[in-house]
Motif scaffolding. Structure first.
Motif, short mmCIF file in Angstrom:
data_model
loop_
_atom_site.label_atom_id
_atom_site.label_comp_id
_atom_site.label_asym_id
_atom_site.label_seq_id
_atom_site.Cartn_x
_atom_site.Cartn_y
_atom_site.Cartn_z
N PHE A 167 0.25 -3.47 0.44
CA PHE A 167 0.45 -2.10 1.05
C PHE A 167 2.11 -2.12 1.44
N LEU A 186 -6.09 9.59 2.85
CA LEU A 186 -5.47 8.28 2.15
C LEU A 186 -6.29 7.32 1.73
N VAL A 189 0.78 -0.76 -3.21
CA VAL A 189 0.31 0.90 -2.70
C VAL A 189 1.46 1.05 -1.59
N VAL A 200 -6.34 6.24 -2.35
CA VAL A 200 -5.71 4.79 -2.44
C VAL A 200 -6.93 3.87 -3.50
N ARG A 256 -7.10 5.01 -6.88
CA ARG A 256 -5.99 4.93 -7.80
C ARG A 256 -5.89 3.36 -8.06
N VAL A 257 -6.07 2.40 -6.80
CA VAL A 257 -6.20 1.04 -7.25
C VAL A 257 -7.14 0.77 -8.37
N VAL A 316 0.59 4.66 -5.97
CA VAL A 316 0.07 3.62 -6.59
C VAL A 316 0.64 2.96 -7.61
N LEU A 337 3.33 3.74 0.89
CA LEU A 337 3.14 4.78 1.87
C LEU A 337 4.37 5.21 2.58
N ALA A 380 1.76 9.12 -1.09
CA ALA A 380 1.11 7.70 -1.36
C ALA A 380 1.40 7.63 -2.83
#
Length: 646
Positions: free
Chosen positions: A448, A423, A386, A427, A430-431, A402, A388, A400
């Motif tokens: 991250f 966020l 991830v 996140v 998408r994770v 991923v 950022l 952001a």
């Protein structure tokens, strides 16, 4: 019966019977006082010009007849889709889709590929129209003057021979077909105006499909079959994508090769499907539509549609060259109906976390039993990264991104510019999708990569999803990386050297940065550069002093740094208890016999123990953050898939 009267020898009367089945799709369209042509594209749909049926607005009925199937008689029809024609000779979108009041058992037209109507020498085109005194129809021969379009809309037609039949009223809506294959390359729309002109204009199939998206499924395109295009069309229709970045022109730019790809066409695009069709028909890059679908998915809120776009991008791309498409099976009310989205799996595969050491007394402080250091190897992590980064658009926005890494290759799952408050949810979504890109059962590491100002952000406590408040850091090994250091080649080189040494050792030495430490940043960097393995801090890197000491650890290429998000930075009297010192004592004892390569799994187990305890707020590891960077687990840092400027 052959032609007679005016024009004899320049056109051919068509026999009323005995024609091959391929000719049955020719249609005559009557609406009020207007007569034109058309062609059957499905058992209930006919394509013609909008101006041929313009009198329907005054109540005139539309009737379609098939000269090669006279027993069918006249069939009533209604307009179910149109191209937005404005009524003028030079207005674009002179297209209408007619839906017959009943199905007809006739073979529909077959289409040629967008570029098949041109060549050197020119291709001979046949047109079947209904000029005055030719109620049963007449054939004429033409050729395209050039591939160059007029106003990016029309292709110029001219008679095949100097004495050929001119285009006249009654030819509008007729298909222009290749004489040798019988496949349509366009639709005649108008005759040349004034003078002795004998030619006219047609809308090529690539332009026709702009005005009726379903037509794209029938037109052959290299590498994509009818099913591929039908699926993508329905997904794009159902996408409901939004966001300031989700604009057609920008998605086009992100779908083509930024170096050698074609530039944005004049005027840009008005709709998402316009981009898709342009990529399919005009861009010589079979991977471009897949990149578009993958990028569009990032702006879709519906998880099933988003999943469908991702799957299309990875599996629905060009498997084999497109075959000649079959005619569609029409359904009532095709135009304007809600899109049907291909179903996603009933449930996404459940992510499988890697095995972790089972804590013995609530906190595991011993190495897992078995084998010496020569038997130990670093876990073969499958990372989900991830990234950022502050957006160049300002306003507190962050980019952001991923990505999932498999066999050393990056697969971008999503990239968006969002406000900071948005966020965690983005996140988490998408994770969750990134697990689809990993080998089943692989040991997952969530990393991250953030700017230094965000290293103290409690990302390990971000929820797993909108309906699941479970902290990510309790479910999966989760670490943070400093974005700046990750992009520095010298630091990366030194980190690799450090890990080669650590692999040969039973344990790593923890360098303690005590409360109130006043070490010089440069001297500390040099000291750590040689053999700094792991650092522990009494406080987060938020004060000027701690920021300097923390930077020394990063610049000294220390692979592992640990700290509490809250702690003591020397703000207590002499002799008073120091929360930071107590944290370091507990941390030192905890990591004393743990191999550094296994720390992410151990810290995950520790976070879980703290979260499930009766009083997590009093536990020494309640705010523990782990910066852990082994370059062998992560490929070389790539650039962002999307610009950080939103």
């Amino acid at each position: 019966m052959t032609a007679d009267g005016p024009g004899a020898g320049t056109g051919v009367r068509v026999p009323l019977a005995g024609l091959p089945a391929g000719a049955s799709w020719h249609a005559r369209v009557d609406c009020g006082g207007e007569v034109g042509a058309g062609f059957l594209v499905s058992e209930r749909e006919v394509l013609t010009c909008a101006h041929v049926v313009r009198e329907r607005h005054t109540g005139a009925e539309v009737t379609v007849t098939f000269p090669h199937a006279r027993p069918l008689g006249g069939v009533g029809a209604r307009v179910v889709a149109h191209g937005g024609w404005g009524g003028g000779d030079l207005d674009t979108g002179d297209v209408a889709v007619l839906e017959l009041e009943r199905a007809v058992s006739l073979a529909p037209v077959e289409f040629a590929s967008p570029g098949d109507g041109y060549g050197d020498p020119p291709r001979r085109l046949l047109v079947y129209g209904f000029p005055a005194r030719y109620d049963e129809g007449v054939l004429a021969e033409y050729r395209a003057t050039a591939t160059q379009r007029i106003s990016d809309e029309w292709v110029q037609l001219e008679p095949w021979t100097g004495h050929g039949r001119p285009i006249a009223p009654g030819f509008s809506g007729a298909a222009a077909v290749l004489a040798d294959t019988g496949r349509a390359v366009g639709m005649v729309t108008s005759a040349d105006r004034g003078g002795p002109a004998r030619g006219g204009r047609m809308l090529p199939v690539a332009v026709l499909a702009r005005y009726w998206a379903r037509l794209t499924e029938l037109i052959p395109t290299r590498g994509f079959g009818r099913a591929d295009k039908e699926t993508l069309r329905r997904l794009v229709t159902a996408a409901g994508a939004d966001g300031p970045e989700c604009v057609p022109d920008r998605l086009y730019a992100e779908s083509v090769d930024p170096v050698g790809g074609p530039p944005l066409p004049p005027g840009g695009f008005h709709a998402l499907w316009d981009v898709v069709w342009y990529l399919l028909s005009e861009v010589d890059d079979p991977a471009a539509p897949a990149r578009f679908a993958d990028r569009l998915a990032d702006f879709v809120s519906d998880p099933e549609v988003r999943y469908g776009l991702r799957r299309w991008a990875t599996r629905g791309g060009p498997p084999v060259p497109a075959a000649t498409p079959a005619a569609p099976t029409a359904t009532a009310g095709t135009a304007g109906t809600a899109a049907v989205v291909p179903p996603a799996p009933a449930a996404y595969p459940a992510p499988v976390p890697p095995p972790v050491p089972a804590p013995s007394d609530g906190v595991s402080r011993q190495r897992p039993s078995g084998g010496g250091s020569d038997e130990r190897s670093a876990p073969a992590w499958s990372p989900i990264v991830v990234e950022l980064e502050r957006s160049g658009s300002g306003g507190g926005q962050y980019l952001a991104q991923v990505s999932a890494y498999r066999d050393g290759h990056r697969r971008v799952v999503g990239a968006r510019t969002l406000a900071k408050r948005a966020l965690p949810r983005y996140v988490a979504e998408r994770v969750d999708e990134a697990f689809h890109e990993l080998p089943h059962g692989a040991p997952v590491l969530i990393a991250f990569v953030v700017p230094r100002a965000l290293l103290n952000e409690p990302v390990d406590r971000w929820p797993r999803g909108a309906g699941d408040p479970s902290p990510l850091g309790c479910l999966y090994p989760l670490v943070v990386l400093d974005r700046e250091r990750r992009r520095q080649g010298g630091r990366r080189h030194e980190l690799l050297r450090k890990w080669e040494r650590l692999d040969a050792r039973e344990r790593a030495e923890l360098y303690r940065v005590e409360c109130g430490s006043a070490e010089d940043q440069g001297r500390l960097t040099v000291r750590l550069w040689e053999d700094g393995q792991m650092m522990g801090f009494t406080a987060p890197p938020t004060s000027p002093r701690m920021k300097r000491l923390f930077a020394a650890g990063l610049n000294g290429s220390v692979p592992v740094l640990l700290w509490p998000r809250t702690g003591c930075d020397g703000r207590h009297g002499e002799g008073e208890p120091c929360a930071g010192g107590e944290f370091l004592d507990e941390l030192t004892a905890y990591v004393a016999r743990l191999p550094p390569a296994e720390l992410p799994s151990h810290i995950r187990a520790l976070r879980s123990v703290v979260y499930l305890s009766d009083d997590p707020g009093s536990h020494w590891a309640r705010d523990l953050t782990l910066l852990w960077e082994d370059p062998r687990c992560f490929p070389e840092p790539p650039g962002h898939a999307a610009s950080p400027v939103g």
